[in-house]
Design a protein around this motif. Structure first.
Motif, PDB file in Angstrom:
ATOM      1  N   LEU A  88      41.263  38.060  45.176  1.00  0.00           N
ATOM      2  CA  LEU A  88      42.113  39.093  44.592  1.00  0.00           C
ATOM      3  C   LEU A  88      41.275  40.200  43.939  1.00  0.00           C
ATOM      4  CD1 LEU A  88      44.892  36.898  42.974  1.00  0.00           C
ATOM      5  CD2 LEU A  88      45.190  38.548  44.821  1.00  0.00           C
ATOM      6  N   LEU A  89      40.219  39.788  43.258  1.00  0.00           N
ATOM      7  CA  LEU A  89      39.353  40.769  42.601  1.00  0.00           C
ATOM      8  C   LEU A  89      38.718  41.695  43.641  1.00  0.00           C
ATOM      9  CD1 LEU A  89      38.036  41.739  39.942  1.00  0.00           C
ATOM     10  CD2 LEU A  89      36.194  40.145  40.421  1.00  0.00           C
ATOM     11  N   SER A  90      38.179  41.117  44.721  1.00  0.00           N
ATOM     12  CA  SER A  90      37.558  41.928  45.775  1.00  0.00           C
ATOM     13  C   SER A  90      38.568  42.877  46.397  1.00  0.00           C
ATOM     14  CB  SER A  90      36.978  41.033  46.865  1.00  0.00           C
ATOM     15  OG  SER A  90      35.984  40.205  46.335  1.00  0.00           O
ATOM     16  N   SER A 115      51.580  35.960  31.294  1.00  0.00           N
ATOM     17  CA  SER A 115      50.756  36.612  30.275  1.00  0.00           C
ATOM     18  C   SER A 115      49.624  37.440  30.880  1.00  0.00           C
ATOM     19  CB  SER A 115      50.157  35.553  29.344  1.00  0.00           C
ATOM     20  OG  SER A 115      49.303  34.715  30.088  1.00  0.00           O
ATOM     21  N   LEU A 116      49.399  37.342  32.194  1.00  0.00           N
ATOM     22  CA  LEU A 116      48.276  38.018  32.845  1.00  0.00           C
ATOM     23  C   LEU A 116      48.667  39.447  33.235  1.00  0.00           C
ATOM     24  CD1 LEU A 116      45.560  36.736  33.408  1.00  0.00           C
ATOM     25  CD2 LEU A 116      46.279  36.340  35.740  1.00  0.00           C
ATOM     26  N   PRO A 117      47.888  40.477  32.799  1.00  0.00           N
ATOM     27  CA  PRO A 117      48.189  41.851  33.212  1.00  0.00           C
ATOM     28  C   PRO A 117      47.808  42.064  34.680  1.00  0.00           C
ATOM     29  CG  PRO A 117      46.263  41.818  31.805  1.00  0.00           C
ATOM     30  CD  PRO A 117      46.787  40.419  31.848  1.00  0.00           C
ATOM     31  N   PRO A 118      48.217  43.174  35.293  1.00  0.00           N
ATOM     32  CA  PRO A 118      47.838  43.420  36.692  1.00  0.00           C
ATOM     33  C   PRO A 118      46.322  43.553  36.839  1.00  0.00           C
ATOM     34  CG  PRO A 118      49.151  45.241  35.799  1.00  0.00           C
ATOM     35  CD  PRO A 118      49.087  44.193  34.751  1.00  0.00           C
ATOM     36  N   TYR A 119      45.819  43.215  38.042  1.00  0.00           N
ATOM     37  CA  TYR A 119      44.374  43.231  38.284  1.00  0.00           C
ATOM     38  C   TYR A 119      43.735  44.597  38.054  1.00  0.00           C
ATOM     39  CZ  TYR A 119      42.962  38.576  39.657  1.00  0.00           C
ATOM     40  OH  TYR A 119      42.596  37.268  39.629  1.00  0.00           O
ATOM     41  N   PRO A 120      44.316  45.702  38.527  1.00  0.00           N
ATOM     42  CA  PRO A 120      43.652  46.991  38.254  1.00  0.00           C
ATOM     43  C   PRO A 120      43.463  47.254  36.769  1.00  0.00           C
ATOM     44  CG  PRO A 120      45.330  47.273  39.936  1.00  0.00           C
ATOM     45  CD  PRO A 120      45.452  45.871  39.430  1.00  0.00           C
ATOM     46  N   GLN A 121      44.442  46.859  35.959  1.00  0.00           N
ATOM     47  CA  GLN A 121      44.315  47.057  34.513  1.00  0.00           C
ATOM     48  C   GLN A 121      43.202  46.173  33.956  1.00  0.00           C
ATOM     49  OE1 GLN A 121      48.039  46.551  32.505  1.00  0.00           O
ATOM     50  NE2 GLN A 121      47.101  46.571  30.456  1.00  0.00           N
ATOM     51  N   MET A 122      43.119  44.908  34.411  1.00  0.00           N
ATOM     52  CA  MET A 122      42.052  44.012  33.933  1.00  0.00           C
ATOM     53  C   MET A 122      40.680  44.537  34.343  1.00  0.00           C
ATOM     54  SD  MET A 122      43.431  40.120  34.316  1.00  0.00           S
ATOM     55  CE  MET A 122      43.736  40.118  36.061  1.00  0.00           C
ATOM     56  N   ILE A 123      40.572  45.086  35.547  1.00  0.00           N
ATOM     57  CA  ILE A 123      39.285  45.611  36.028  1.00  0.00           C
ATOM     58  C   ILE A 123      38.850  46.794  35.175  1.00  0.00           C
ATOM     59  CG2 ILE A 123      38.190  46.793  37.975  1.00  0.00           C
ATOM     60  CD1 ILE A 123      39.911  45.010  39.834  1.00  0.00           C
ATOM     61  N   LEU A 124      39.759  47.718  34.907  1.00  0.00           N
ATOM     62  CA  LEU A 124      39.409  48.879  34.087  1.00  0.00           C
ATOM     63  C   LEU A 124      39.021  48.469  32.663  1.00  0.00           C
ATOM     64  CD1 LEU A 124      42.083  51.461  35.288  1.00  0.00           C
ATOM     65  CD2 LEU A 124      39.636  51.470  35.756  1.00  0.00           C
ATOM     66  N   THR A 138      53.749  37.952  46.354  1.00  0.00           N
ATOM     67  CA  THR A 138      53.217  36.604  46.161  1.00  0.00           C
ATOM     68  C   THR A 138      52.252  36.565  44.991  1.00  0.00           C
ATOM     69  OG1 THR A 138      51.468  37.035  47.747  1.00  0.00           O
ATOM     70  CG2 THR A 138      53.476  36.004  48.592  1.00  0.00           C
ATOM     71  N   GLU A 139      51.524  37.661  44.766  1.00  0.00           N
ATOM     72  CA  GLU A 139      50.603  37.684  43.629  1.00  0.00           C
ATOM     73  C   GLU A 139      51.379  37.598  42.321  1.00  0.00           C
ATOM     74  OE1 GLU A 139      48.313  41.223  43.914  1.00  0.00           O
ATOM     75  OE2 GLU A 139      47.497  40.698  45.872  1.00  0.00           O
ATOM     76  N   TYR A 194      40.692  36.085  30.044  1.00  0.00           N
ATOM     77  CA  TYR A 194      41.947  35.482  30.502  1.00  0.00           C
ATOM     78  C   TYR A 194      41.587  34.166  31.199  1.00  0.00           C
ATOM     79  CZ  TYR A 194      43.109  40.437  30.145  1.00  0.00           C
ATOM     80  OH  TYR A 194      43.257  41.731  29.709  1.00  0.00           O
ATOM     81  N   GLY A 195      41.487  33.097  30.469  1.00  0.00           N
ATOM     82  CA  GLY A 195      41.018  31.824  31.020  1.00  0.00           C
ATOM     83  C   GLY A 195      41.847  31.297  32.169  1.00  0.00           C
ATOM     84  N   ASP A 196      43.159  31.469  32.165  1.00  0.00           N
ATOM     85  CA  ASP A 196      44.032  30.895  33.188  1.00  0.00           C
ATOM     86  C   ASP A 196      44.219  31.920  34.312  1.00  0.00           C
ATOM     87  OD1 ASP A 196      45.658  29.068  34.396  1.00  0.00           O
ATOM     88  OD2 ASP A 196      47.476  29.752  33.341  1.00  0.00           O
ATOM     89  N   LEU A 197      43.406  31.807  35.377  1.00  0.00           N
ATOM     90  CA  LEU A 197      43.460  32.746  36.498  1.00  0.00           C
ATOM     91  C   LEU A 197      43.981  32.042  37.746  1.00  0.00           C
ATOM     92  CD1 LEU A 197      40.045  34.539  35.982  1.00  0.00           C
ATOM     93  CD2 LEU A 197      42.295  35.475  35.520  1.00  0.00           C
ATOM     94  N   PRO A 198      44.559  32.789  38.701  1.00  0.00           N
ATOM     95  CA  PRO A 198      45.042  32.153  39.934  1.00  0.00           C
ATOM     96  C   PRO A 198      43.888  31.576  40.759  1.00  0.00           C
ATOM     97  CG  PRO A 198      45.366  34.530  40.014  1.00  0.00           C
ATOM     98  CD  PRO A 198      44.877  34.188  38.645  1.00  0.00           C
TER      99      PRO A 198
END
Length: 179
Positions: free
Chosen positions: A55-57, A11-20, A3-4, A45-49
């Motif tokens: 999701l971040l937590s 255009s959005l990379p996966p969350y673990p990659q964005m966090i790192l 679902t994520e 990345y201005g356009d976030l879900p």
């Protein structure tokens, strides 16, 4: 997880990659907290879900449990391979002694008093040995109070009442006043 990927723009990379990337870009000495990581991701990345904070937590917790991130004093950092492991609060556990290969721990006695054997013969009764003085051991038994009569007649009391005696008042003297 599926679902994520459906809700996320392409255009959005996966969350673990964005966090790192956020932790590397912020480059704090003690690491970055969740709000600073979130603000960096939002600015880049201005356009976030819609459920970005959830999701971040979720991803921060997963990365922390898997060992990709180290959580220390409310900050997330990349683990340093050369650094010794950080200790938590309290006394460290005692080091476990390595046992030789031949010793089996399952053969130890169980804890507590062993149960009585129902088939064992009864123990012989020991005869009581009298002491040499003829007196019984321990404190003597209380004697019952004698009945009837006063305390003076029976010789038990000293004739004084119990408690503190009343205060003796000086006798009053008459004073005559002459006019």
């Amino acid at each position: 997880m599926a679902t994520e990927e459906v809700n996320r723009p392409p255009s959005l990379p996966p969350y673990p990659q964005m966090i790192l990337q956020a932790i590397e870009a912020l480059n704090d000495k003690n690491g970055s907290n969740k709000t600073s990581i979130s603000k960096y991701i939002e600015s880049k990345y201005g356009d976030l879900p819609a459920g970005h904070t959830t999701l971040l937590s979720h991803h921060l917790n997963r990365m922390k449990e898997s060992g990709e991130l180290v959580f220390w004093k409310n900050n997330y950092t990349k683990p340093d391979p050369d650094a010794p492991p950080r200790r938590g609060r309290g006394r460290p556990p005692k080091p476990k002694d390595q046992l030789p290969a031949g010793i089996d721990l399952s053969t130890t006695r169980p804890r507590g008093r062993p149960p009585k054997d129902p088939n064992a013969p009864p123990k012989p009764v020991k005869p009581k040995v009298a002491s040499g003085t003829g007196k019984p051991r321990g404190r003597p038994r209380k004697m019952p109070r004698p009945s009837g009569g006063t305390a003076m007649a029976t010789g038990v009391g000293s004739g004084r009442p119990r408690g503190r005696p009343p205060k003796v008042k000086a006798p009053l003297t008459e004073v005559s006043v002459e006019n």
